[in-house]
Design an enzyme around this catalytic site. Structure first.
Site, mmCIF file in Angstrom:
data_model
loop_
_atom_site.group_PDB
_atom_site.id
_atom_site.type_symbol
_atom_site.label_atom_id
_atom_site.label_comp_id
_atom_site.label_asym_id
_atom_site.label_seq_id
_atom_site.Cartn_x
_atom_site.Cartn_y
_atom_site.Cartn_z
ATOM 1 N N HIS A 1 42.300 31.749 35.571
ATOM 2 C CA HIS A 1 41.536 32.042 34.353
ATOM 3 C C HIS A 1 42.472 31.980 33.155
ATOM 4 C CE1 HIS A 1 39.262 33.765 37.693
ATOM 5 N NE2 HIS A 1 38.178 33.577 36.960
ATOM 6 N N ASP B 1 39.217 29.051 34.325
ATOM 7 C CA ASP B 1 37.848 29.455 33.978
ATOM 8 C C ASP B 1 37.797 30.466 32.834
ATOM 9 O OD1 ASP B 1 37.359 28.016 36.250
ATOM 10 O OD2 ASP B 1 36.131 29.546 37.213
HETATM 11 ZN ZN ZN Z 1 34.124 32.723 35.593
#
Ligand code: ZN
Length: 239
Positions: free
Chosen positions: A191, A49
């Site tokens: 991430h 992400d």
């Molecule tokens: Zn996020």
């Protein structure tokens, strides 16, 4: 003498070409990695992400490509706009791009119009970079409520295994959290904006494959598990 060595070189080159070309054709089709999936064996979806980020996302893409593995990237519109080359590479390699909104605001605090703007602007940026749009989304922080769901006209993908990579920023902790908890049908949250996550990817991707896990995109995982994705419905896993 000259002619003889020339012939030897020609024969050698022919053998080389005959050996290498079929292998290359098998290994890749365009840039897209060919992956044979056995639906009886465990499979998971790695998700990244808040990117793409020029350096760390590139590094993760290198590792995925080297290992014939797939993943899903939930991109932010603002970051995607700065890195259209990375979005293009994701699509060329057969990976999935999800919509993670324009700039990561808590959707439950926004008006209906603001939610539409967050989603539509990001779709347009992805479309401009790749010629395709996202079929899935992930709400920032995983925050959703009933009103928000009604504004989202695509499946909402959350996660079942949180590596907390944003908090621990430690590759070993990220790897251990996956290896100690991973199971068939998991959606793993990471991430692609931290060095530690890129380092973790370098180890965890080949290691998961070694342990028998097939790494697929979110949409592939749902398809292989026979679960059809509905707009506005939230999915945490595909067990
Ligand atoms: Zn996020």
């Amino acid at each position: 003498m000259m002619r003889k060595s020339k012939r030897i070189i020609t024969v050698f080159l022919t053998i080389l070409i005959v050996t290498i070309i079929p292998y290359t054709a098998f290994a890749t089709s365009g840039n897209e990695t060919v992956q044979e999936i056995d639906t009886d064996k465990p499979m998971i979806a790695l998700t990244f992400d808040d990117g793409p980020s020029q350096y760390y996302t590139s590094k993760i893409l290198d590792v995925l490509e080297e290992n014939n593995a797939k993943a899903t990237f939930f991109v932010l519109g603002t970051e995607a706009e700065d890195n259209p080359n990375l979005l293009e590479r994701m699509i060329e390699s057969g990976y999935e791009i999800g919509n993670h909104t324009l700039n990561h605001q808590d959707l439950t605090s926004l008006t209906d119009e603001e939610i539409c703007y967050q989603m539509n602007t990001t779709q347009q940026i992805i479309q401009n970079a790749t010629g395709t749009t996202s079929q899935i989304m992930r709400a920032p922080y995983g925050y959703m409520d009933e009103d928000t769901s009604q504004q989202i006209d695509m499946p909402v993908i959350l996660w079942s295994l949180d590596t907390l990579d944003w908090e621990n920023r430690d590759a070993e902790t990220v790897c251990n959290s996956i290896l100690e908890n991973v199971k068939d049908g998991d959606i793993v949250l990471m991430h692609d904006i931290y060095e530690s996550t890129a380092d973790a990817a370098e180890y965890i991707i080949p290691e998961l494959i070694k342990r028998g896990y097939q790494l697929v995109t979110v949409s592939e995982l749902s398809e292989y598990k026979g679960i059809s994705l509905e707009d506005g419905t939230t999915y945490n896993n595909f067990y």
